[in-house]
Scaffold this motif. Structure first.
Motif, mmCIF file in Angstrom:
data_model
loop_
_atom_site.group_PDB
_atom_site.id
_atom_site.type_symbol
_atom_site.label_atom_id
_atom_site.label_comp_id
_atom_site.label_asym_id
_atom_site.label_seq_id
_atom_site.Cartn_x
_atom_site.Cartn_y
_atom_site.Cartn_z
ATOM 1 N N PHE A 181 0.828 -1.205 0.000
ATOM 2 C CA PHE A 181 0.000 0.000 0.000
ATOM 3 C C PHE A 181 0.870 1.266 0.000
ATOM 4 N N ASN A 182 1.909 1.269 0.830
ATOM 5 C CA ASN A 182 2.778 2.452 0.913
ATOM 6 C C ASN A 182 3.629 2.625 -0.341
ATOM 7 N N GLU A 183 4.162 1.503 -0.831
ATOM 8 C CA GLU A 183 5.048 1.565 -1.995
ATOM 9 C C GLU A 183 4.283 1.983 -3.244
ATOM 10 N N ASN A 184 3.066 1.493 -3.382
ATOM 11 C CA ASN A 184 2.278 1.837 -4.561
ATOM 12 C C ASN A 184 2.005 3.345 -4.619
ATOM 13 N N GLU A 185 1.706 3.936 -3.478
ATOM 14 C CA GLU A 185 1.501 5.386 -3.428
ATOM 15 C C GLU A 185 2.813 6.129 -3.644
ATOM 16 N N PHE A 240 12.715 13.292 -4.497
ATOM 17 C CA PHE A 240 12.788 11.984 -5.152
ATOM 18 C C PHE A 240 13.771 11.070 -4.421
ATOM 19 N N LEU A 241 14.949 11.590 -4.076
ATOM 20 C CA LEU A 241 15.939 10.778 -3.379
ATOM 21 C C LEU A 241 15.418 10.297 -2.025
ATOM 22 N N LYS A 267 14.940 6.387 -0.673
ATOM 23 C CA LYS A 267 15.379 5.880 0.626
ATOM 24 C C LYS A 267 14.219 5.240 1.387
ATOM 25 N N GLU A 268 13.058 5.884 1.341
ATOM 26 C CA GLU A 268 11.875 5.324 2.014
ATOM 27 C C GLU A 268 11.484 3.977 1.404
ATOM 28 N N SER A 272 20.648 4.628 -0.946
ATOM 29 C CA SER A 272 20.724 3.267 -1.467
ATOM 30 C C SER A 272 19.459 2.510 -1.092
ATOM 31 N N ARG A 273 19.205 1.422 -1.829
ATOM 32 C CA ARG A 273 18.027 0.596 -1.571
ATOM 33 C C ARG A 273 18.232 -0.798 -2.154
#
Length: 427
Positions: free
Chosen positions: A309-313, A330-331, A335-336, A376-377
């Motif tokens: 849910f969070n990533e899709n938004e 954006f950066l 990170k989030e 990074s991610r």
């Protein structure tokens, strides 16, 4: 088509240097690519003899946002990159004969037999047969060819070497038999079909779309049969940042069940709420019913749903930030995304082998060394393979030295966003 001897001579005489610059976007790579193409053509000659050929290319991809959202009909932000697979291709009657670099076996697929063969599950032949079957089913012309394929797309490193391969097979069919009129979107869908049904790996559609379409793209999979796509016209270089991918040398072997568990657990949560996928679930209802979902399904599926849910938004926020020139925002969103994947999606390492956490090490070292110079991610499917770093241009050498110091020389790759997806390079 041109003869193999003519093409070798042309590459040796730098006739196609401008074309290679257009494809690979890095002047320092032109000499390498010229030698690479010559070596591939010479290998084709050693396998199949001299003759007239065409050359095809399909890029790898880098996921920028939308980690494990595509299989839930979600949104993604992804880009093709200037690492690719190339194929030297000649016509052949009735069957496909193909050799991939690093493998001595000549693979053969009889186009009169495109039925699903369970014994081929997990093989390259399964992908070829699945691509041919899907194109034929859709009414496209298919036919035989001889091909030698070589790839710079790192195998098992989260850059989608399998999707690049599927794309190049689909693009060959498009070029040889359909006047390059098979849409990149359909080639991507055929690739997903081949991988899901014939190869036996449950994957979404993001990898194939990014490889086939090309460029930095935002895709909404609300209707997977007709995904909505828009180009995001942003150059990271304009903001003095580079995109790096670090191969942490973790193996993807024996991890299919880990990947399969992610969509399976998300879909189980959706089913509990009367839906097929999480994209169709009402978030308020989900949060209200967390206690009973936990009791029936356990906790990890709940956490993975929260990530979705969070990533899709977040993908929409990333696209808006890029379109509006808010690069620092954006950066922060990148990170989030990484934090959510680590904490909620839990795809940075496998619980089967907790002492093998190469991606965790890479993320920890990157965060420590970068400071305020980048983010990074986790990258791609996760559990093993690569991490992604956005880093200030002036700090590239420092982060590259740190990553290569941990994982070995050449582990950190500085990439460019390639504007082309699957393409015919030369005919």
């Amino acid at each position: 088509m041109k003869s193999t001897k003519t093409l070798i001579k042309e590459f040796q005489e730098h006739v196609h240097a401008e074309l290679l610059q257009d494809i690979y976007l890095d002047e320092s790579l032109i000499e390498y690519q010229e030698k690479r193409y010559v070596a591939a053509i010479e290998k084709y000659e050693s396998l199949f003899g001299e003759g007239e050929v065409e050359i095809y290319s399909a890029p790898g991809r880098s996921e920028v946002g939308g980690n494990h959202t595509d299989h839930q009909f979600g949104c993604v932000l992804a880009t093709s990159i200037n690492l690719d697979a190339i194929a030297i291709v000649g016509a052949n009657e009735g069957s496909i004969e193909l050799v991939s670099e690093g493998f001595d076996e000549l693979l053969k697929v009889n186009l009169d037999d495109l039925a699903l063969n369970p014994e081929e599950e997990g093989t390259t032949v399964a992908l070829i047969r699945g691509m041919a079957a899907k194109l034929k089913e859709a009414g496209y012309e298919i036919g035989g060819f001889k091909a030698y394929v070589t790839s710079d797309v790192l195998v098992g490193a989260g850059l989608s070497s399998s999707a690049a391969f599927e794309t190049i097979i689909g693009t060959i069919f498009s070029g040889l038999y359909n006047n390059m009129e098979v849409s990149p979107v359909f080639i991507a869908q055929a690739g997903q079909y081949a991988e899901n049904v014939y190869f036996g790996k449950p994957c979404g559609l993001m990898d194939q779309m990014a490889c086939s379409v090309g460029g930095l793209i935002n895709i909404d999979f609300a209707d997977p049969s007709e995904p909505v796509m828009q180009k995001v016209k942003v150059e990271f270089e304009d903001y003095h940042h580079s995109l790096c991918i670090v191969d942490t040398k973790g193996s993807h072997a024996d991890l299919t069940d880990e990947y399969a568990a992610v969509p399976a657990e998300m879909k189980a949560v959706a089913a509990k709420l009367g839906q097929e996928v999480l994209r169709k679930v009402d978030q308020a209802e989900f949060y209200a019913k967390i206690p009973e979902i936990r009791e029936e399904l356990g906790d990890r599926g709940v956490l993975r749903a929260i990530h979705f849910f969070n990533e899709n938004e977040r993908v929409g926020k990333q696209v808006a930030a890029l379109n509006e020139g808010r690069f620092e925002d954006f950066l922060q969103l990148v990170k989030e995304s990484g934090n959510s994947s680590y904490k909620y999606l839990q795809n940075v390492y496998t619980n089967k082998d907790v002492q093998n956490q190469s991606m965790s090490i890479g993320l920890a070292v990157a965060e420590t060394v970068l400071g305020n110079h980048g983010v990074s991610r986790v990258h791609g499917g996760g559990f093993a393979g690569t991490i992604q770093i956005f880093v200030e241009n002036d700090f590239v050498l420092e982060i590259k030295a740190a990553m290569d110091g941990v994982f070995g020389e050449g582990s950190c790759h500085v990439l460019k966003v390639r504007k082309y997806g699957g393409m015919k390079v030369l005919a």
